[in-house]
Design a protein around this motif. Structure first.
Motif, mmCIF file in Angstrom:
data_model
loop_
_atom_site.group_PDB
_atom_site.id
_atom_site.type_symbol
_atom_site.label_atom_id
_atom_site.label_comp_id
_atom_site.label_asym_id
_atom_site.label_seq_id
_atom_site.Cartn_x
_atom_site.Cartn_y
_atom_site.Cartn_z
ATOM 1 N N VAL A 283 0.975 -1.143 0.007
ATOM 2 C CA VAL A 283 -0.103 0.136 -0.121
ATOM 3 C C VAL A 283 0.824 1.236 -0.015
ATOM 4 C CG1 VAL A 283 -1.673 1.257 1.312
ATOM 5 C CG2 VAL A 283 -1.565 -1.379 1.422
ATOM 6 N N VAL A 284 0.665 2.086 -0.940
ATOM 7 C CA VAL A 284 1.585 3.164 -1.207
ATOM 8 C C VAL A 284 0.695 4.482 -0.389
ATOM 9 C CG1 VAL A 284 2.960 4.971 -2.549
ATOM 10 C CG2 VAL A 284 2.149 2.640 -3.400
ATOM 11 N N GLU A 285 -0.469 4.501 -0.741
ATOM 12 C CA GLU A 285 -1.337 5.774 -0.077
ATOM 13 C C GLU A 285 -2.817 5.370 0.058
ATOM 14 O OE1 GLU A 285 -1.375 9.235 -2.749
ATOM 15 O OE2 GLU A 285 0.390 8.721 -3.714
ATOM 16 N N GLY A 286 -3.331 5.925 0.989
ATOM 17 C CA GLY A 286 -4.889 5.666 1.295
ATOM 18 C C GLY A 286 -4.957 4.651 2.368
ATOM 19 N N ASP A 287 -6.292 4.317 2.426
ATOM 20 C CA ASP A 287 -6.460 3.130 3.350
ATOM 21 C C ASP A 287 -8.035 2.558 2.913
ATOM 22 O OD1 ASP A 287 -8.090 5.488 4.368
ATOM 23 O OD2 ASP A 287 -8.746 4.307 6.170
ATOM 24 N N GLY A 288 -7.970 1.231 3.356
ATOM 25 C CA GLY A 288 -9.278 0.433 2.900
ATOM 26 C C GLY A 288 -9.173 -0.938 3.220
ATOM 27 N N PHE A 289 -9.700 -1.764 2.497
ATOM 28 C CA PHE A 289 -9.620 -3.309 2.901
ATOM 29 C C PHE A 289 -9.504 -4.099 1.494
ATOM 30 C CE2 PHE A 289 -14.174 -2.426 3.272
ATOM 31 C CZ PHE A 289 -14.616 -3.566 2.837
#
Ligand code: 1HN
Length: 342
Positions: A283-289
């Motif tokens: 993951v480089v940027e951001g957030d989630g699933f």
């Protein structure tokens, strides 16, 4: 299919065994499965938990003594084999200010994806490139490479290697250089000037399957994804996704490993997808699933997760996100084995 076990059959199998023989009909079902049945499982590693362990490794052993100071990401389904998938190795490498990871070369091909820190370089066959977070750097098979940190902060990157493929074929060779650091007198990253502007040297000829470009910078790749996304190029599965290419051939950067960068908008709910190439994500940027099979894996910047072969995956974001990924797709395609299904 399960065959009846009779005393006569068991006795016969015992005899076969003493001759280094075995009955195929007892092994067939596990050898030839109707679909991929990987021993690898979906898994994730949170950087927040990894980072202190990496720094602890940094206090216990130098990069030089370790040769490479790396924490191997071991797939929980196949522990003890230094593999994140059946075909790929992955690890997080730390290099502290002033350290050198001495020059060596090996049959295995490697990629680096820079996770944290400024000031480190890698030298590939005598040419140095300074690496920045988000850069994708390749070390093709049998190229000399050493790393160093000339900056003032720890630098961490994700290593991906095709070690399990090289060992499957029993084709491993390796050697250490007599000199720790390769002589690097030329301007750094001349490859970018030669091959990185949609132009090529006059006498350039394609040989082998490796990209002549060593470093693929984050900023231009990120900007390209952004422009495509803004013009509406958003796939229901992948968001806006591009693959890293050999600029001289349009092929993959290396014959065994392909790599990708994708931008997912905020609130993205990706469609379900599967492919035969087990894939490692950073993951480089951001957030989630991501839903991998039935399981939910939450992610934030710098986390690593792995999707096994043919397991359905979908990506979901809270904020706008960028994912780097790599897999053995070029090798599977070259052998006519790769499949996908959306
Ligand atoms: C290697 O040479 C490096 O050069 C990193 O940085 C990880 C894992 C297995 C075998 C060789 C490097 C490696 C490796």
């Amino acid at each position: 299919m399960k065959h009846e076990s009779t005393p006569e059959r068991q006795a016969f199998y015992g005899v076969l065994d003493s001759h280094d023989l075995a009955p195929l009909w007892e092994a067939m079902a596990t050898l030839v499965t109707p679909q991929p049945q990987s021993a690898c499982v979906a898994a994730s590693w949170h950087y927040e938990r990894l980072r202190p362990l990496l720094l602890e490794a940094g206090a216990l052993i130098t990069a030089e003594e370790a040769e490479r100071r790396v924490l191997v990401l071991e797939n929980p389904g196949i522990r003890g084999r230094s593999q994140i998938t059946n075909s790929l190795y992955a690890g997080l490498q730390l290099i502290l200010p002033g350290e050198v990871a001495p020059a060596h070369r090996h049959a295995a091909a490697a990629l680096r994806f820079i996770v944290e820190g400024e000031g480190a370089y890698t030298a590939v066959d005598g040419e140095r490139v300074t690496m920045h977070p988000g850069d994708f750097v390749i070390t093709p098979s049998w190229t000399w490479h050493d790393h160093g940190n000339l900056g003032s902060e720890p630098v961490v990157w994700l290593d991906g290697l095709d070690v399990p493929i090289v060992n499957l074929f029993d084709t491993s060779f390796a050697e250490r250089s007599a000199t720790k650091s390769q002589f690097a007198d030329c301007a750094e990253d001349l490859a970018a000037s030669r091959y990185g502007s949609n132009m090529l040297p006059l006498d350039y000829e394609v040989h082998g399957g490796n990209s002549p470009l060593f470093a693929y910078r984050y900023a231009p790749s990120r900007a390209a994804l952004e422009r495509l996304a803004r013009s509406g190029q958003i796939d229901p599965v992948h968001g806006t996704k591009l693959q890293y290419a050999n600029p001289a051939t349009g092929g993959y950067p290396m014959p065994t490993i392909g790599a990708f960068l994708q931008l997912l908008p905020a609130g993205f709910n990706g469609a379900i997808y599967r492919s035969t190439d087990a894939t490692v994500f950073n993951v480089v940027e951001g957030d989630g699933f991501s839903m991998i099979g039935e399981e939910r894996f939450d992610w934030r910047p710098r986390d690593v997760f792995v999707v096994p072969s043919w397991v359905p995956v979908s990506h979901h974001t809270n904020s706008e996100s960028v994912l780097f990924s790599f897999s053995d797709r070029p090798a599977q395609k070259a052998l006519g084995l790769w499949r996908e299904h959306a």
